[in-house]
Write a protein that holds these residues in place. Structure first.
Motif: not given
Length: 229
Positions: A140, A142, A145, A147, A161, A164-165
């Motif tokens: 991931l 960030c 952004r 994956v 996203f 999940l983040e």
């Protein structure tokens, strides 16, 4: 720089009202009145957000949303009549980020748009060293952004996203559906906790080898969801 919004609805009075109100807030607004026109515009230009009516001529809102998802992760908010199946609208095969039921208050529409834009925009000055989480095959990133599962990039919507983040940066911490709704969608969000369940299910379909026996995003029955780090 002005945010660009595409408003799609075959009811011209609704479009006119939304456009006027958003332009008062300094946004750039373009309009489409049927599904085909909306799809062509989304292909040709980049928008910060799309407001998309469910019932449209030529292609309906779900078909438009599904096709846009093949080439873009732009946030999409569905405009729907009361009583539509929200689970389906936010479902796996379509990829909408949010929905607003008609008749709506324009202030609610603006609040929802601003909340989504706050969460999906990444100011350049805030970029420090890259934040990356890697667990097993899942990576991931960030800042970008993005994956990945192994070398394969997974296309997530903005909300998927965000969920999940949050979970990945707080491994083994259990979040209730209400917590996730408040943190990811915002305290002003009037939707219900089913929205969280649908997004978790959609996320699992994309990142888990076996969604019914997840490796990353787990359910703690009666409590909520957590990421196993």
């Amino acid at each position: 720089m002005a945010k660009k919004v595409l408003v799609v609805d075959d009811e011209k009075l609704i479009v006119k009202g939304i456009r006027f109100s958003l332009e008062q807030d300094g946004m750039e607004v373009e309009c489409a009145y049927d599904g085909e026109e909306a799809l062509n515009m989304a292909r040709e230009k980049e928008y910060d957000i799309i407001l998309l009516d469910l019932m449209l001529p030529k292609l309906n809102g779900l078909e438009v949303c599904q096709q846009i998802r093949e080439f873009s992760n732009v946030p999409i908010v569905m405009l729907t009549a009361k009583g539509e199946d929200m689970d389906k609208i936010l479902g796996l095969e379509y990829g909408a980020d949010d929905y607003i039921t008609k008749p709506f208050n324009i202030l609610e529409v603006k609040a929802r748009i601003k909340a989504i834009m706050r969460r999906t925009s990444r100011p350049a000055q805030a970029e420090t060293k890259a934040k990356v989480v890697q667990v097993g095959d899942l990576k991931l990133d960030c800042d970008s952004r993005r994956v990945f599962i192994g070398s394969r990039e997974i296309n997530l919507t903005a909300k998927e996203f965000d969920v999940l983040e949050l979970l990945a940066f707080n491994p083994n911490k259990v979040y209730s559906r209400e917590n996730l709704l408040n943190i990811v969608w915002g305290y002003e969000y009037p939707g219900d906790v089913r929205t969280v369940d649908v997004h978790i299910r959609r996320l699992r379909e994309k990142i888990e080898e076996n969604p019914s026996d997840p490796k990353y995003v787990h359910t703690k029955w009666g409590v909520g969801y957590y990421f196993q780090g």
